[in-house]
Design a protein around this motif. Structure first.
Motif, PDB file in Angstrom:
ATOM      1  N   LEU A 170      44.327 -20.145  22.793  1.00 14.80           N
ATOM      2  CA  LEU A 170      43.393 -21.146  22.279  1.00 14.80           C
ATOM      3  C   LEU A 170      43.805 -21.606  20.881  1.00 14.80           C
ATOM      4  N   THR A 171      44.211 -20.629  20.051  1.00 15.52           N
ATOM      5  CA  THR A 171      44.657 -20.985  18.689  1.00 15.52           C
ATOM      6  C   THR A 171      45.877 -21.892  18.761  1.00 15.52           C
ATOM      7  N   CYS A 172      46.814 -21.542  19.654  1.00 20.03           N
ATOM      8  CA  CYS A 172      48.044 -22.344  19.780  1.00 20.03           C
ATOM      9  C   CYS A 172      47.724 -23.764  20.219  1.00 20.03           C
ATOM     10  N   LEU A 173      46.748 -23.879  21.134  1.00 25.39           N
ATOM     11  CA  LEU A 173      46.367 -25.219  21.596  1.00 25.39           C
ATOM     12  C   LEU A 173      45.871 -26.052  20.414  1.00 25.39           C
ATOM     13  N   GLY A 174      45.018 -25.430  19.589  1.00 21.97           N
ATOM     14  CA  GLY A 174      44.505 -26.097  18.386  1.00 21.97           C
ATOM     15  C   GLY A 174      45.651 -26.515  17.470  1.00 21.97           C
ATOM     16  N   LEU A 175      46.582 -25.563  17.278  1.00 23.71           N
ATOM     17  CA  LEU A 175      47.722 -25.829  16.390  1.00 23.71           C
ATOM     18  C   LEU A 175      48.594 -26.963  16.924  1.00 23.71           C
ATOM     19  N   LEU A 176      48.721 -26.983  18.256  1.00 23.63           N
ATOM     20  CA  LEU A 176      49.533 -28.020  18.911  1.00 23.63           C
ATOM     21  C   LEU A 176      48.963 -29.405  18.609  1.00 23.63           C
ATOM     22  N   VAL A 177      47.664 -29.526  18.801  1.00 21.27           N
ATOM     23  CA  VAL A 177      46.990 -30.800  18.532  1.00 21.27           C
ATOM     24  C   VAL A 177      47.184 -31.163  17.068  1.00 21.27           C
ATOM     25  N   LEU A 188      43.401 -10.690  23.341  1.00 20.14           N
ATOM     26  CA  LEU A 188      44.183 -11.204  22.213  1.00 20.14           C
ATOM     27  C   LEU A 188      45.037 -12.374  22.664  1.00 20.14           C
ATOM     28  N   GLY A 189      45.612 -12.248  23.855  1.00 22.33           N
ATOM     29  CA  GLY A 189      46.445 -13.314  24.405  1.00 22.33           C
ATOM     30  C   GLY A 189      45.641 -14.596  24.579  1.00 22.33           C
ATOM     31  N   LEU A 190      44.402 -14.433  25.064  1.00 28.34           N
ATOM     32  CA  LEU A 190      43.535 -15.589  25.286  1.00 28.34           C
ATOM     33  C   LEU A 190      43.222 -16.284  23.964  1.00 28.34           C
ATOM     34  N   ALA A 208      40.252   0.009  28.771  1.00 29.61           N
ATOM     35  CA  ALA A 208      39.809  -1.072  27.881  1.00 29.61           C
ATOM     36  C   ALA A 208      40.898  -1.485  26.877  1.00 29.61           C
ATOM     37  N   PRO A 209      41.644  -0.539  26.284  1.00 30.01           N
ATOM     38  CA  PRO A 209      42.672  -0.974  25.336  1.00 30.01           C
ATOM     39  C   PRO A 209      43.707  -1.899  25.972  1.00 30.01           C
ATOM     40  N   LEU A 210      43.985  -1.678  27.268  1.00 36.39           N
ATOM     41  CA  LEU A 210      44.949  -2.564  27.934  1.00 36.39           C
ATOM     42  C   LEU A 210      44.393  -3.982  28.013  1.00 36.39           C
ATOM     43  N   ALA A 261      52.642  -8.882  15.082  1.00 36.70           N
ATOM     44  CA  ALA A 261      51.860  -7.650  14.972  1.00 36.70           C
ATOM     45  C   ALA A 261      51.046  -7.420  16.242  1.00 36.70           C
ATOM     46  N   CYS A 262      50.442  -8.506  16.754  1.00 33.85           N
ATOM     47  CA  CYS A 262      49.640  -8.365  17.985  1.00 33.85           C
ATOM     48  C   CYS A 262      50.513  -7.875  19.142  1.00 33.85           C
ATOM     49  N   GLN A 263      51.726  -8.459  19.214  1.00 27.64           N
ATOM     50  CA  GLN A 263      52.601  -8.064  20.319  1.00 27.64           C
ATOM     51  C   GLN A 263      53.002  -6.604  20.219  1.00 27.64           C
ATOM     52  N   LEU A 264      53.307  -6.158  18.996  1.00 30.49           N
ATOM     53  CA  LEU A 264      53.685  -4.758  18.817  1.00 30.49           C
ATOM     54  C   LEU A 264      52.522  -3.835  19.159  1.00 30.49           C
TER      55      LEU A 264
END
Ligand code: UDP
Ligand code: MG
Length: 321
Positions: A244-251, A238-240, A230-232, A278-281
């Motif tokens: 979605l956040t990036c898409l919002g930011l892009l717009v 988080l990526g998903l 599950a941790p994997l 932080a998420c990536q680490l």
């Protein structure tokens, strides 16, 4: 030492338990003698650096049923338990802590229940942990909650390493490729018929805990990574969310560009960079835990080395499983 296989083996991992051993013997010996069956006590000295070895050697002379296995270095509770379980010869094997937090008198109850109901596994379940510190109680509560979520409801609540195993279930454990599994998860997972005996968890009879926070964290990480991926999957989720956040930011940024106010935005930029970093680490660290497990499995090193075993003294080969 009887030549015939004893009915009962009692395995006790010990790490720097010099203060506890005389108290343990004083309670364990009468409790086992009272059962009236052939038994052996397998004390596993987990590379202690205090007088544990000397105290055990003294006891060895007075107690014919005692057997002492010494590991070459401190290998940890679960590994010491493995050394004892795999070398015990009884038809039933009970594992118990050295510090008398698990009452030896309950062993008879476990054996009777296993025989009466034809069970392969009997868990000692702590009814009451009021003698533990609030910190230990709350971390233990969290641990069992997490384990039941990850490894399934077959993991009994508040069952540590005080349990009875039949010969059949020990042979099943031996078949597993893991050099020292986390028993409190692997044993329920085997799926043998099992029962529970409740007991009152007493205070440590002497000495101090051999499970500092670092070892508790290690056990939790081992428990999670050995039973759940599950941790994997967390990385995927988080990526998903990130996408979605990036898409919002892009717009938003395109709209801001068109509207002509693009200078402010330092804070949002910093937040995005720091948060994503932080998420990536975190995900890299989680991945690392699993890679480390694969690495250890590929190395295939034994979890412990037996330095000596009292019936056939001076063994020098690596641990046999
Ligand atoms: N133990 C061990 N090797 C270690 C740490 C602990 O064999 O590296 C043994 C210890 O001697 C005891 C049992 O594991 O018999 C449980 O440890 P402890 O009672 O200190 O843990 P706690 O009850 O505080 O969780
Ligand atoms: Mg203890």
């Amino acid at each position: 030492m009887p030549d015939v296989e004893p009915t009962l083996s009692v395995v006790i991992p010990m790490y720097n338990e010099e203060a506890v051993i005389p108290l343990l013997v004083a309670r364990l010996r009468p409790a086992l003698d009272r059962i009236g069956e052939d038994y052996e006590v397998v004390a596993v000295d987990d590379g202690s650096s205090d007088a544990t070895a000397a105290v055990l050697a003294g006891q060895l002379r007075q107690w014919p049923q005692l057997r002492v296995i010494r590991l070459r270095r401190n290998s940890g509770h679960q590994s010491a338990l493995t050394a004892g379980l795999y070398r015990a010869r009884g038809s039933y094997v009970v594992s118990i802590d050295a510090d008398l937090q698990d009452p030896p008198e309950v062993i008879e109850e476990m054996l009777n229940l296993a025989r009466r109901d034809n069970l392969d596994i009997v868990y000692g379940v702590r009814n009451d942990r009021s003698t533990d510190s609030p910190f230990k109680r709350s971390t233990a509560g969290l641990y069992y909650w997490l384990m039941r979520r990850l490894a399934g409801k077959s993991v009994p609540r508040q069952a540590g390493d005080f349990r009875l195993l039949s010969r059949v279930s020990i042979e099943a454990l031996r078949e597993l490729p893991e050099p020292a599994p986390v028993y409190r998860l692997v044993v329920p997972w085997l799926g043998f018929p099992s029962g529970e005996v409740g007991f009152f968890r007493e205070k440590r009879a002497a000495g101090s805990t051999k499970y500092p926070l670092s070892k508790m964290v290690r056990l939790t990480v081992d428990s999670v990574t050995s039973f759940s991926s599950a941790p994997l999957r967390l990385a995927t989720w988080l990526g998903l969310v990130g996408v979605l956040t990036c898409l919002g930011l892009l717009v938003y940024s395109v709209a801001a560009q068109v509207a002509g106010h693009t200078v402010p935005g330092w804070t949002s930029m910093i937040v995005a960079v720091v948060f994503l970093g932080a998420c990536q680490l975190l995900c890299l660290g989680l991945l690392g835990e699993y890679v480390a497990r694969i690495y250890q499995a590929v190395q295939g090193r034994p979890a412990y080395f037996v330095a000596s075993d009292s019936p056939d003294k001076k063994l020098s080969q690596p641990a046999q499983r």
